[in-house]
Design an enzyme around this catalytic site. Structure first.
Site, PDB file in Angstrom:
ATOM      1  N   ARG B  16       0.837  -1.206   0.000  1.00  0.00           N
ATOM      2  CA  ARG B  16       0.000   0.000   0.000  1.00  0.00           C
ATOM      3  C   ARG B  16       0.874   1.260   0.000  1.00  0.00           C
ATOM      4  O   ARG B  16       0.929   1.994  -0.971  1.00  0.00           O
ATOM      5  CB  ARG B  16      -0.938   0.002   1.228  1.00  0.00           C
ATOM      6  CG  ARG B  16      -2.054   1.051   1.164  1.00  0.00           C
ATOM      7  CD  ARG B  16      -1.706   2.435   1.646  1.00  0.00           C
ATOM      8  NE  ARG B  16      -1.187   2.470   3.017  1.00  0.00           N
ATOM      9  CZ  ARG B  16      -0.705   3.550   3.584  1.00  0.00           C
ATOM     10  NH1 ARG B  16      -0.672   4.689   2.908  1.00  0.00           N
ATOM     11  NH2 ARG B  16      -0.213   3.510   4.815  1.00  0.00           N
ATOM     12  N   ASP B  17       1.609   1.470   1.080  1.00  0.00           N
ATOM     13  CA  ASP B  17       2.361   2.718   1.235  1.00  0.00           C
ATOM     14  C   ASP B  17       3.524   2.785   0.256  1.00  0.00           C
ATOM     15  O   ASP B  17       3.973   3.868  -0.127  1.00  0.00           O
ATOM     16  CB  ASP B  17       2.874   2.813   2.677  1.00  0.00           C
ATOM     17  CG  ASP B  17       3.217   4.244   3.076  1.00  0.00           C
ATOM     18  OD1 ASP B  17       2.899   5.166   2.317  1.00  0.00           O
ATOM     19  OD2 ASP B  17       3.822   4.425   4.155  1.00  0.00           O
ATOM     20  N   HIS B 208       5.567   4.326  12.896  1.00  0.00           N
ATOM     21  CA  HIS B 208       5.675   4.323  11.432  1.00  0.00           C
ATOM     22  C   HIS B 208       6.707   5.395  11.055  1.00  0.00           C
ATOM     23  O   HIS B 208       6.383   6.576  10.957  1.00  0.00           O
ATOM     24  CB  HIS B 208       4.285   4.637  10.857  1.00  0.00           C
ATOM     25  CG  HIS B 208       4.196   4.619   9.368  1.00  0.00           C
ATOM     26  ND1 HIS B 208       3.498   3.653   8.671  1.00  0.00           N
ATOM     27  CD2 HIS B 208       4.691   5.450   8.425  1.00  0.00           C
ATOM     28  CE1 HIS B 208       3.568   3.892   7.375  1.00  0.00           C
ATOM     29  NE2 HIS B 208       4.287   4.985   7.198  1.00  0.00           N
ATOM     30  N   HIS B 210       9.779   7.151   8.693  1.00  0.00           N
ATOM     31  CA  HIS B 210      10.351   7.314   7.355  1.00  0.00           C
ATOM     32  C   HIS B 210      11.836   7.627   7.516  1.00  0.00           C
ATOM     33  O   HIS B 210      12.249   8.262   8.485  1.00  0.00           O
ATOM     34  CB  HIS B 210       9.631   8.428   6.597  1.00  0.00           C
ATOM     35  CG  HIS B 210       8.302   7.984   6.060  1.00  0.00           C
ATOM     36  ND1 HIS B 210       7.718   8.538   4.955  1.00  0.00           N
ATOM     37  CD2 HIS B 210       7.457   7.021   6.467  1.00  0.00           C
ATOM     38  CE1 HIS B 210       6.554   7.941   4.705  1.00  0.00           C
ATOM     39  NE2 HIS B 210       6.372   7.027   5.618  1.00  0.00           N
ATOM     40  N   CYS B 241      10.643   8.135  -2.369  1.00  0.00           N
ATOM     41  CA  CYS B 241      11.552   8.933  -3.171  1.00  0.00           C
ATOM     42  C   CYS B 241      11.067  10.356  -3.069  1.00  0.00           C
ATOM     43  O   CYS B 241      10.755  10.995  -4.061  1.00  0.00           O
ATOM     44  CB  CYS B 241      11.595   8.469  -4.605  1.00  0.00           C
ATOM     45  SG  CYS B 241      13.002   9.180  -5.470  1.00  0.00           S
ATOM     46  N   ASN B 250      10.115   5.313   3.147  1.00  0.00           N
ATOM     47  CA  ASN B 250       9.727   4.374   4.190  1.00  0.00           C
ATOM     48  C   ASN B 250      10.925   3.627   4.771  1.00  0.00           C
ATOM     49  O   ASN B 250      11.851   3.259   4.048  1.00  0.00           O
ATOM     50  CB  ASN B 250       8.776   3.325   3.594  1.00  0.00           C
ATOM     51  CG  ASN B 250       7.350   3.819   3.528  1.00  0.00           C
ATOM     52  OD1 ASN B 250       6.780   4.223   4.533  1.00  0.00           O
ATOM     53  ND2 ASN B 250       6.771   3.805   2.329  1.00  0.00           N
TER      54      ASN B 250
END
Lengths: 302, 302
Positions: B16-17, B208, B210, B241, B250
């Protein structure tokens, strides 16, 4: 809550550990200009070169000229790697402030790296350290393959302890513990440091992480937790292409600085000036740097 | 010594992400094959798609077909992002195990992201959560811009607290706290979590991160210290990106796994199988992945 240190001393190793490990050759003028820029970033420590025989590291064949011609800024310690008496003589001739000697915690790595056993290396280092101290130089001892060796695998803490003990007996002022192949993880870092710090105070130990597997800042975090306040890093992550294009070697000074600034840990280093110095060497070598900061900036700045 | 958790639950969000944030379009077959591979890596949680309108995310326009056709492996929770009732209907039709709703801790980011104020978003989420729970789905709530907002800068902990409170009042089973623009540092993570964990147990909170500035694994380290055991990540670092080629978004599942394995923290996930699944999607999208693991492997494997 963790008691994070209030300040950290960043030890810039890019001009030595960076340049010796990249393909691009940088001119003497380029090196001097770059080191002069670094001297005005607020960094208090710059390892500017290595006085090894040019046969081994052709990229640093102009070490004596670079060392003699750079501007010396008050408050900055200019250091150089020295493998033996011949190197020490050059370091003294160039009026270097601090010399670094090096040894591996792994027998096989030491053998492959300098073609001598660990036991045969100690007497050589002992003489260099003794003479350097007599010449009023401070001395740093690098211990490599602290967390693992590419040939032997895991390295026992007792081997690391023994190497540190020998170096401190010789009179070195601090040791820098290297994760040479970038395999360490935070728990291992915490375990090694929690033992070492029973015997040595935090001002005696610096950490030298490589970001080969993306864990360098995680390992810095674990080190900070134990009270460590000295970290080696290389501007732009220069010096790291051990595996493939885009893979990173040395922990990048700019990324380390981003994290420390975000944690309100004082370094006295200017992020903008480090950024400018990174862009300068990027232009000189003509290849993108490895640091996240430099990648973000390339885009942000267009 | 830190009491590191004994085990960690890795929540794979790549399908998904990851896919929604890359240029390359992956075929329905490619997605299904890839998710099927992921299902056999030992992962117990895979966020397989998003049931948003194709107008917003064309890359996931085949979400219903993908969700219906993938193999369902025992012990794996198959999740999907759901923005509203229409999305929830599709999720129910596809027999998704868990649905994720999302909101931002920042007013401006929420407005830009979903064109609604935070206060206007709550009633919509409340209805979705309520209906999902009635349909025996578990529900996860994503909170984005927890550590900073690209428009508002720093976000106060009280805003994050309020958002979490609202989501838990609705009945969500856990919240996932997102460092949407990858700016957090370990001290900030520790501070936010030390407050949140006064009110909620560690099983209610996932992180979560990054890796935009290289700090993701450092932030995982700080989270582990506070007892957090759930982390979102994307295989190969896919989906990131945000700034420039080679810059990472991520946190990469493979790099997270490397670190956790090195810390002897159990995940039940096979490094080799994750590696194979990463190489598979790398071939499909035809571009190098962002993870350190994939870069090292490309070279090591020739």
């Amino acid at each position: 809550m963790v008691h994070w240190p209030k300040s950290v001393n960043i030890k810039e190793v890019g001009p030595r550990d960076g340049l010796q490990n990249i393909q691009a050759l940088v001119s003497t003028e380029g090196k001097i200009n770059w080191i002069n820029k670094l001297s005005h970033t607020g960094l208090s420590y710059i390892e500017i070169t290595s006085f090894v025989h040019p046969k081994w590291i052709p990229a640093l064949a102009d070490s004596l000229e670079v060392a003699k011609r750079i501007e010396r800024v008050d408050g900055v310690t200019y250091a150089a790697l020295v493998p033996n008496q011949q190197g020490l003589e050059k370091a003294i001739e160039a009026n270097i402030d601090e010399v670094s000697v090096f040894i591996s915690a792994s027998e096989t790595h030491n053998q492959k790296n300098i073609n001598k056993s660990i036991d045969d290396t100690y007497p050589i280092l002992k003489e260099v350290v003794s003479d350097a101290l007599s010449s009023n130089k401070s001395v740093r001892g690098y211990v490599s393959t602290v967390f693992a060796c590419p040939y032997e695998g895991e390295i026992s803490i007792s081997k690391v302890m023994k190497t540190c003990e020998k170096l401190f007996e010789m009179g070195v002022n601090e040791v820098s513990l290297g994760d040479t192949i970038g395999v360490a993880t935070p728990k291992q870092v915490e375990e090694v440091l929690s033992i070492l710090l029973k015997y040595y105070s935090t001002d005696k130990i610096a950490m030298h992480f490589h970001n080969t597997r993306g864990t360098a800042l995680a390992n810095v975090t674990a080190s900070l937790m134990t009270g460590i306040t000295k970290f080696d890093s290389s501007i732009g992550g220069l010096g790291g292409c051990p595996y493939a294009p885009g893979a990173s070697g040395n922990l990048a000074t700019d990324d380390l600085l981003y994290m420390l600034d975000g944690m309100n840990i004082e370094t006295n280093v200017s992020k903008n000036k480090i950024h400018d110095a990174a862009l300068y060497i990027q232009d000189v070598i003509g290849e993108p740097l490895f640091s996240y900061d430099s990648k973000i900036s390339r885009k942000t700045l267009g």
